[in-house]
Motif scaffolding. Sequence first.
Motif, short mmCIF file in Angstrom:
data_model
loop_
_atom_site.label_atom_id
_atom_site.label_comp_id
_atom_site.label_asym_id
_atom_site.label_seq_id
_atom_site.Cartn_x
_atom_site.Cartn_y
_atom_site.Cartn_z
N VAL A 23 0.69 -1.39 0.50
CA VAL A 23 0.32 -0.08 -0.17
C VAL A 23 1.08 1.05 -0.54
CG1 VAL A 23 -1.34 0.86 1.25
CG2 VAL A 23 -1.96 -0.90 1.12
N GLN A 24 1.49 2.04 -1.24
CA GLN A 24 2.42 3.16 -1.21
C GLN A 24 1.37 4.16 -0.82
OE1 GLN A 24 5.11 2.31 -0.89
NE2 GLN A 24 4.51 0.00 -1.16
N CYS A 25 2.04 4.90 -0.23
CA CYS A 25 1.60 6.21 -0.35
C CYS A 25 1.77 7.43 -1.45
CB CYS A 25 2.48 6.81 1.72
SG CYS A 25 2.52 6.59 3.05
N PRO A 26 0.95 7.82 -1.10
CA PRO A 26 1.94 8.87 -2.59
C PRO A 26 3.17 10.33 -3.15
CG PRO A 26 -0.58 9.07 -2.06
CD PRO A 26 -0.27 8.59 -1.33
N ALA A 27 3.78 10.00 -4.02
CA ALA A 27 4.60 10.67 -3.50
C ALA A 27 4.99 11.82 -3.22
CB ALA A 27 5.80 10.18 -4.86
N PHE A 28 3.64 12.27 -3.82
CA PHE A 28 3.36 14.41 -3.07
C PHE A 28 2.54 14.61 -3.57
CE2 PHE A 28 4.29 13.71 -7.53
CZ PHE A 28 2.96 14.42 -8.26
N ILE A 29 1.63 15.54 -3.13
CA ILE A 29 0.15 16.40 -2.96
C ILE A 29 0.70 17.13 -4.27
CG2 ILE A 29 -1.22 17.30 -1.65
CD1 ILE A 29 -0.62 16.01 0.64
N GLY A 61 -5.87 3.66 15.26
CA GLY A 61 -7.30 4.27 14.51
C GLY A 61 -7.12 5.16 13.73
N PRO A 62 -8.26 6.32 12.83
CA PRO A 62 -8.18 7.26 12.17
C PRO A 62 -7.25 8.25 12.44
CG PRO A 62 -10.19 7.05 13.29
CD PRO A 62 -9.80 5.95 13.25
N PRO A 63 -7.29 9.39 11.61
CA PRO A 63 -5.83 10.11 12.52
C PRO A 63 -6.58 10.98 13.69
CG PRO A 63 -6.06 10.23 9.64
CD PRO A 63 -7.40 9.14 10.27
N GLU A 64 -7.64 11.44 13.44
CA GLU A 64 -7.63 12.11 14.57
C GLU A 64 -7.69 11.77 15.62
OE1 GLU A 64 -11.70 10.38 12.90
OE2 GLU A 64 -10.40 10.95 11.86
N MET A 65 -7.61 10.45 15.78
CA MET A 65 -7.72 9.35 17.58
C MET A 65 -5.54 10.02 17.65
SD MET A 65 -9.81 6.30 17.49
CE MET A 65 -9.04 5.98 18.97
N GLY A 94 -9.58 -0.36 14.30
CA GLY A 94 -8.76 -0.50 12.86
C GLY A 94 -7.65 0.25 12.89
N LYS A 95 -6.87 -0.26 12.22
CA LYS A 95 -5.41 0.02 11.61
C LYS A 95 -5.33 0.76 10.38
CE LYS A 95 -4.18 -5.36 13.54
NZ LYS A 95 -3.97 -6.31 12.64
N TRP A 96 -4.30 1.59 10.60
CA TRP A 96 -4.21 2.77 9.32
C TRP A 96 -3.09 2.89 9.16
CZ3 TRP A 96 -8.56 6.47 8.02
CH2 TRP A 96 -9.55 5.80 8.25
N LEU A 97 -3.48 3.27 8.18
CA LEU A 97 -1.94 3.77 7.12
C LEU A 97 -1.48 5.96 7.00
CD1 LEU A 97 1.43 3.91 5.55
CD2 LEU A 97 -0.13 3.30 3.69
N GLN A 98 -0.65 6.36 8.16
CA GLN A 98 -0.89 7.76 7.77
C GLN A 98 0.60 8.23 6.93
OE1 GLN A 98 -0.42 10.07 11.25
NE2 GLN A 98 1.57 9.70 11.34
N CYS A 99 0.75 9.03 6.07
CA CYS A 99 1.63 9.13 5.20
C CYS A 99 1.53 10.78 5.79
CB CYS A 99 1.06 8.83 3.57
SG CYS A 99 0.90 7.07 3.28
N THR A 108 -0.52 15.42 6.30
CA THR A 108 -0.93 13.66 6.25
C THR A 108 -2.48 13.03 5.52
OG1 THR A 108 0.04 14.22 8.67
CG2 THR A 108 -1.10 11.75 8.19
N LEU A 109 -1.93 12.30 4.99
CA LEU A 109 -3.63 11.99 4.28
C LEU A 109 -3.18 10.40 4.77
CD1 LEU A 109 -2.43 12.22 0.55
CD2 LEU A 109 -4.12 13.08 1.97
N SER A 110 -4.35 9.78 5.18
CA SER A 110 -4.35 8.35 6.05
C SER A 110 -5.46 7.27 5.09
CB SER A 110 -5.10 8.83 7.56
OG SER A 110 -4.14 9.37 7.63
N ARG A 111 -5.28 6.22 5.39
CA ARG A 111 -6.26 4.50 4.44
C ARG A 111 -6.22 3.73 5.79
NH1 ARG A 111 -4.97 3.49 -1.41
NH2 ARG A 111 -6.44 2.16 -1.46
N ARG A 112 -6.72 3.50 6.19
CA ARG A 112 -7.70 2.26 6.46
C ARG A 112 -6.77 1.21 5.87
NH1 ARG A 112 -12.44 0.83 10.40
NH2 ARG A 112 -11.52 -0.90 11.35
N LEU A 113 -6.42 0.40 6.81
CA LEU A 113 -5.52 -1.05 6.60
C LEU A 113 -6.70 -1.91 6.49
CD1 LEU A 113 -2.13 -0.37 8.02
CD2 LEU A 113 -2.49 -0.65 5.59
#
Length: 140
Positions: A23-29, A61-65, A94-99, A108-113
């Motif tokens: 699950v790759q983070c986008p390289a840039f915004i 958990g989600p990013p706001e946590m 849940g388990k989340w990925l934070q980029c 930050t961009l986050s996505r649930r795993l």
Amino acid sequence: MFIKRLMFASLIVSPMLVSAATVQCPAFIPASAIQLSDTQAGWVPYVASPLYLHAAAPMSGPPEMKGDLADFKESRSKKEWSYTYALEGTFPQGKWLQCTYGERNQVTLSRRLPDDTQECKFTYRKGAKAGQHDITTLCR
């Protein structure tokens, strides 16, 4: 005999390879995605460049946590370094990925795993831009 051992070894290893996922983070915004609102009167916002990927890690958990995980194994070599997180146990939200992006992780961009994710390894290399990292993620 050697071929039979090799075939047996491939049967043991192949289920692990099938369950691994990247699950790759986008390289840039992109700069066009960055918008400033509610600026003070008379000031004109301008975004000159994109924000580059700086870090990645799993969260509980989600990013706001703000459920950053502190327990990981670190490995370093001359040109790359990695962090491996065990994701066993209970994750009620849940388990989340934070980029994170920007030299100080300003955005930050986050996505649930998937809930059955047991481990994630993040391998870093220096990127071409200041503060940028090329990060490969392998979760299983």
